[in-house]
Design a protein around this motif. Sequence first.
Motif, PDB file in Angstrom:
ATOM      1  N   HIS A 161       4.876  13.392 -14.838  1.00  0.00           N
ATOM      2  CA  HIS A 161       3.989  14.030 -15.820  1.00  0.00           C
ATOM      3  C   HIS A 161       4.011  15.553 -15.657  1.00  0.00           C
ATOM      4  CE1 HIS A 161       2.430  10.016 -16.687  1.00  0.00           C
ATOM      5  NE2 HIS A 161       1.780  10.539 -17.714  1.00  0.00           N
ATOM      6  N   GLU A 162       4.037  16.003 -14.416  1.00  0.00           N
ATOM      7  CA  GLU A 162       4.092  17.443 -14.156  1.00  0.00           C
ATOM      8  C   GLU A 162       5.386  18.040 -14.713  1.00  0.00           C
ATOM      9  OE1 GLU A 162       3.657  20.582 -10.407  1.00  0.00           O
ATOM     10  OE2 GLU A 162       3.941  18.445 -10.048  1.00  0.00           O
ATOM     11  N   ALA A 163       6.479  17.284 -14.619  1.00  0.00           N
ATOM     12  CA  ALA A 163       7.757  17.757 -15.153  1.00  0.00           C
ATOM     13  C   ALA A 163       7.688  17.982 -16.657  1.00  0.00           C
ATOM     14  CB  ALA A 163       8.862  16.760 -14.826  1.00  0.00           C
ATOM     15  N   CYS A 164       6.805  17.237 -17.310  1.00  0.00           N
ATOM     16  CA  CYS A 164       6.633  17.371 -18.761  1.00  0.00           C
ATOM     17  C   CYS A 164       5.504  18.337 -19.107  1.00  0.00           C
ATOM     18  CB  CYS A 164       6.364  15.996 -19.383  1.00  0.00           C
ATOM     19  SG  CYS A 164       7.730  14.842 -19.255  1.00  0.00           S
ATOM     20  N   GLY A 165       5.181  19.220 -18.185  1.00  0.00           N
ATOM     21  CA  GLY A 165       4.115  20.193 -18.437  1.00  0.00           C
ATOM     22  C   GLY A 165       2.752  19.552 -18.438  1.00  0.00           C
ATOM     23  N   ASN A 166       2.605  18.490 -17.625  1.00  0.00           N
ATOM     24  CA  ASN A 166       1.367  17.711 -17.547  1.00  0.00           C
ATOM     25  C   ASN A 166       0.995  17.080 -18.879  1.00  0.00           C
ATOM     26  OD1 ASN A 166       0.711  17.916 -14.756  1.00  0.00           O
ATOM     27  ND2 ASN A 166       0.085  20.043 -15.083  1.00  0.00           N
ATOM     28  N   GLU A 167       1.999  16.951 -19.746  1.00  0.00           N
ATOM     29  CA  GLU A 167       1.820  16.185 -20.972  1.00  0.00           C
ATOM     30  C   GLU A 167       2.258  14.748 -20.706  1.00  0.00           C
ATOM     31  OE1 GLU A 167       4.067  17.859 -24.150  1.00  0.00           O
ATOM     32  OE2 GLU A 167       3.540  19.913 -23.626  1.00  0.00           O
ATOM     33  N   GLU A 168       1.774  13.834 -21.527  1.00  0.00           N
ATOM     34  CA  GLU A 168       2.242  12.466 -21.406  1.00  0.00           C
ATOM     35  C   GLU A 168       3.630  12.380 -22.025  1.00  0.00           C
ATOM     36  OE1 GLU A 168      -0.271   8.733 -21.491  1.00  0.00           O
ATOM     37  OE2 GLU A 168       0.516   8.776 -23.534  1.00  0.00           O
ATOM     38  N   PRO A 169       4.655  11.980 -21.256  1.00  0.00           N
ATOM     39  CA  PRO A 169       5.993  11.882 -21.833  1.00  0.00           C
ATOM     40  C   PRO A 169       6.059  10.793 -22.887  1.00  0.00           C
ATOM     41  CG  PRO A 169       5.951  10.949 -19.616  1.00  0.00           C
ATOM     42  CD  PRO A 169       4.618  11.594 -19.838  1.00  0.00           C
ATOM     43  N   ALA A 170       6.974  10.951 -23.829  1.00  0.00           N
ATOM     44  CA  ALA A 170       7.165   9.910 -24.840  1.00  0.00           C
ATOM     45  C   ALA A 170       7.711   8.646 -24.200  1.00  0.00           C
ATOM     46  CB  ALA A 170       8.120  10.411 -25.921  1.00  0.00           C
ATOM     47  N   MET A 171       8.485   8.821 -23.130  1.00  0.00           N
ATOM     48  CA  MET A 171       9.120   7.697 -22.465  1.00  0.00           C
ATOM     49  C   MET A 171       9.524   8.133 -21.063  1.00  0.00           C
ATOM     50  SD  MET A 171      12.400   5.539 -23.982  1.00  0.00           S
ATOM     51  CE  MET A 171      11.723   5.681 -25.647  1.00  0.00           C
ATOM     52  N   ILE A 172       9.509   7.199 -20.132  1.00  0.00           N
ATOM     53  CA  ILE A 172      10.068   7.425 -18.806  1.00  0.00           C
ATOM     54  C   ILE A 172      11.345   6.607 -18.700  1.00  0.00           C
ATOM     55  CG2 ILE A 172       9.735   7.093 -16.315  1.00  0.00           C
ATOM     56  CD1 ILE A 172       6.713   7.453 -16.806  1.00  0.00           C
ATOM     57  N   LEU A 173      12.420   7.256 -18.299  1.00  0.00           N
ATOM     58  CA  LEU A 173      13.711   6.578 -18.194  1.00  0.00           C
ATOM     59  C   LEU A 173      14.143   6.498 -16.734  1.00  0.00           C
ATOM     60  CD1 LEU A 173      15.647   8.281 -21.150  1.00  0.00           C
ATOM     61  CD2 LEU A 173      14.283   6.177 -21.193  1.00  0.00           C
ATOM     62  N   SER A 174      14.878   5.456 -16.418  1.00  0.00           N
ATOM     63  CA  SER A 174      15.434   5.327 -15.076  1.00  0.00           C
ATOM     64  C   SER A 174      16.745   4.557 -15.169  1.00  0.00           C
ATOM     65  CB  SER A 174      14.438   4.650 -14.127  1.00  0.00           C
ATOM     66  OG  SER A 174      14.872   4.789 -12.783  1.00  0.00           O
ATOM     67  N   GLU A 180       0.825  -1.210   0.000  1.00  0.00           N
ATOM     68  CA  GLU A 180       0.000   0.000   0.000  1.00  0.00           C
ATOM     69  C   GLU A 180       0.861   1.262   0.000  1.00  0.00           C
ATOM     70  OE1 GLU A 180      -3.171  -0.083  -0.649  1.00  0.00           O
ATOM     71  OE2 GLU A 180      -2.881  -2.245  -0.749  1.00  0.00           O
ATOM     72  N   LEU A 181       1.864   1.299   0.864  1.00  0.00           N
ATOM     73  CA  LEU A 181       2.778   2.443   0.870  1.00  0.00           C
ATOM     74  C   LEU A 181       3.481   2.565  -0.473  1.00  0.00           C
ATOM     75  CD1 LEU A 181       4.503   2.420   4.375  1.00  0.00           C
ATOM     76  CD2 LEU A 181       3.389   4.379   3.284  1.00  0.00           C
ATOM     77  N   SER A 182       3.870   1.427  -1.023  1.00  0.00           N
ATOM     78  CA  SER A 182       4.571   1.421  -2.300  1.00  0.00           C
ATOM     79  C   SER A 182       3.702   1.988  -3.418  1.00  0.00           C
ATOM     80  CB  SER A 182       5.008  -0.014  -2.632  1.00  0.00           C
ATOM     81  OG  SER A 182       5.657  -0.065  -3.874  1.00  0.00           O
ATOM     82  N   LYS A 183       2.437   1.603  -3.447  1.00  0.00           N
ATOM     83  CA  LYS A 183       1.521   2.107  -4.481  1.00  0.00           C
ATOM     84  C   LYS A 183       1.318   3.611  -4.352  1.00  0.00           C
ATOM     85  CE  LYS A 183      -1.136  -2.173  -5.004  1.00  0.00           C
ATOM     86  NZ  LYS A 183      -2.427  -2.850  -4.685  1.00  0.00           N
ATOM     87  N   THR A 184       1.204   4.082  -3.114  1.00  0.00           N
ATOM     88  CA  THR A 184       1.032   5.520  -2.884  1.00  0.00           C
ATOM     89  C   THR A 184       2.220   6.302  -3.428  1.00  0.00           C
ATOM     90  OG1 THR A 184      -0.298   5.121  -0.896  1.00  0.00           O
ATOM     91  CG2 THR A 184       0.744   7.285  -1.105  1.00  0.00           C
ATOM     92  N   LEU A 185       3.426   5.804  -3.152  1.00  0.00           N
ATOM     93  CA  LEU A 185       4.641   6.490  -3.611  1.00  0.00           C
ATOM     94  C   LEU A 185       4.784   6.408  -5.127  1.00  0.00           C
ATOM     95  CD1 LEU A 185       7.023   5.332  -0.765  1.00  0.00           C
ATOM     96  CD2 LEU A 185       6.211   7.662  -1.161  1.00  0.00           C
ATOM     97  N   LYS A 186       4.364   5.290  -5.711  1.00  0.00           N
ATOM     98  CA  LYS A 186       4.425   5.157  -7.177  1.00  0.00           C
ATOM     99  C   LYS A 186       3.503   6.159  -7.858  1.00  0.00           C
ATOM    100  CE  LYS A 186       2.481   1.497  -8.980  1.00  0.00           C
ATOM    101  NZ  LYS A 186       2.296   0.080  -9.397  1.00  0.00           N
ATOM    102  N   ALA A 187       2.275   6.284  -7.345  1.00  0.00           N
ATOM    103  CA  ALA A 187       1.325   7.237  -7.934  1.00  0.00           C
ATOM    104  C   ALA A 187       1.856   8.659  -7.823  1.00  0.00           C
ATOM    105  CB  ALA A 187      -0.024   7.104  -7.236  1.00  0.00           C
ATOM    106  N   ARG A 188       2.458   8.978  -6.689  1.00  0.00           N
ATOM    107  CA  ARG A 188       3.015  10.317  -6.490  1.00  0.00           C
ATOM    108  C   ARG A 188       4.169  10.565  -7.450  1.00  0.00           C
ATOM    109  NH1 ARG A 188       4.584  12.992  -0.624  1.00  0.00           N
ATOM    110  NH2 ARG A 188       5.694  14.819  -1.433  1.00  0.00           N
ATOM    111  N   LYS A 189       5.017   9.561  -7.638  1.00  0.00           N
ATOM    112  CA  LYS A 189       6.165   9.716  -8.540  1.00  0.00           C
ATOM    113  C   LYS A 189       5.703   9.896  -9.985  1.00  0.00           C
ATOM    114  CE  LYS A 189       9.866   9.684  -7.893  1.00  0.00           C
ATOM    115  NZ  LYS A 189      10.882  10.770  -7.795  1.00  0.00           N
TER     116      LYS A 189
END
Length: 419
Positions: A372-385, A358-367
């Motif tokens: 998305h906010e970093a991309c101007g609330n647009e859907e990024p073409a890709m997420i990299l890690s 449950e904690l993990s899901k909460t943190l994933k949704a926040r991340k």
Amino acid sequence: MQTQLAPEYKNTPHGKEAEAILRKCVHCGFCTATCPTYQTLGDELDGPRGRIYLIKQVLEGKEPTRATQEHLDRCLTCRNCESTCPSGVQYGHLLDIGRQVVDEKVPRSTGERLKRWALKEGITSPLFAPAMKLGQSVRGLLPESLQAKVPPKSEHGAWPTREHARKVLLLAGCVQPAMLPNINYATARVLDAAGIQTVIAGNAGCCGAVKFHLNDQDGGRVQMRANIDAWWPMVSSGQVEAIIMNASGCSAMVKDYAHALKDDAQYAEKASRISAIARDVCELLPAMLPELAEKLQGRVNIQGKLAYHPPCTLQHAQKLRGGVERDLGKLGFRMLTSRTESHLCCGSAGTYSILQPELSKTLKARKLAALHEACGNEEPAMILSSNVGCITHLQSGTGVPVKHWIEALDEALQGSAGR
């Protein structure tokens, strides 16, 4: 922070190390401001300062309870607090000591012991790969919770065959070859493009992090010694210039071999040498930029914005923050990170997403919202890690492709070669 260790810990290696760490803490509370679990739960005992006090009390003789154990269990070991701490408190090492001491005094339930045993033995077992293959073959029939842990089968392309004078050892990892095999192949191809040959020692296995952080520290050290034995012939003969990892969790662990084996008379010196030449693959990137830029010729054929999540094991454990974004940006990638939350954990944290769902899901949704906010609330073409755990965890919460940054670089190089 003043301490009075109980006699059973006072003159032990763990006791001496814990006391030295505790004495650095000045109780300032800066760590709570950047702790993901404190921000989520709002409980002082679910932040670093509170957990430090709990560990201190136990080492001073107070009997731990199940609640003590739960507060320590809920820590992600993201080590964000270490990046924030002005006093240099080595919280991660203290937590390892505290968890071991508490687990020796507080029995876990049968179900909990079985789950933790299955994780530490199953993930690092040779049977993991065939089990993952079976899971992928029936993935559509699995419950949604299991599908999230079983990525679809993917292709990995060819391993480069050119010989180079420069050679590095690559730790293949325990789960990555079965779950996301293209990461290792992409790493070998990118290094090959820069004139570096990638070698894998067949006898090397799990880095030891899974068992070590599930409180089977002796089992983790067995795996560390096995890796050192597998690597040592090539390291001692000077055939390789570095040992590299493309999973930041593994590179953080291998860099810590010197500490984990410091009291091992047979392996301490070798472990120190191994840690000294251990590198996350991103540390090779700056020196490779001229050759990679020449091959790419400024043409990165990836349209749209790329959101980047720097794993905690990269930015907090290894203190490697900002390098991937900067260097890929120089090659023409449009890299974006959250201005306010890039330092926070995504909730993967090794086996944490299974043990604390449950904690993990909460943190994933926040991340994901922050990316998305970093991309101007647009859907990024890709997420990299930069870590297999973060990649699979984030992918389970979004339809946007989530990949290792080296895969995106490999795709760009292959596209450039084909033009």
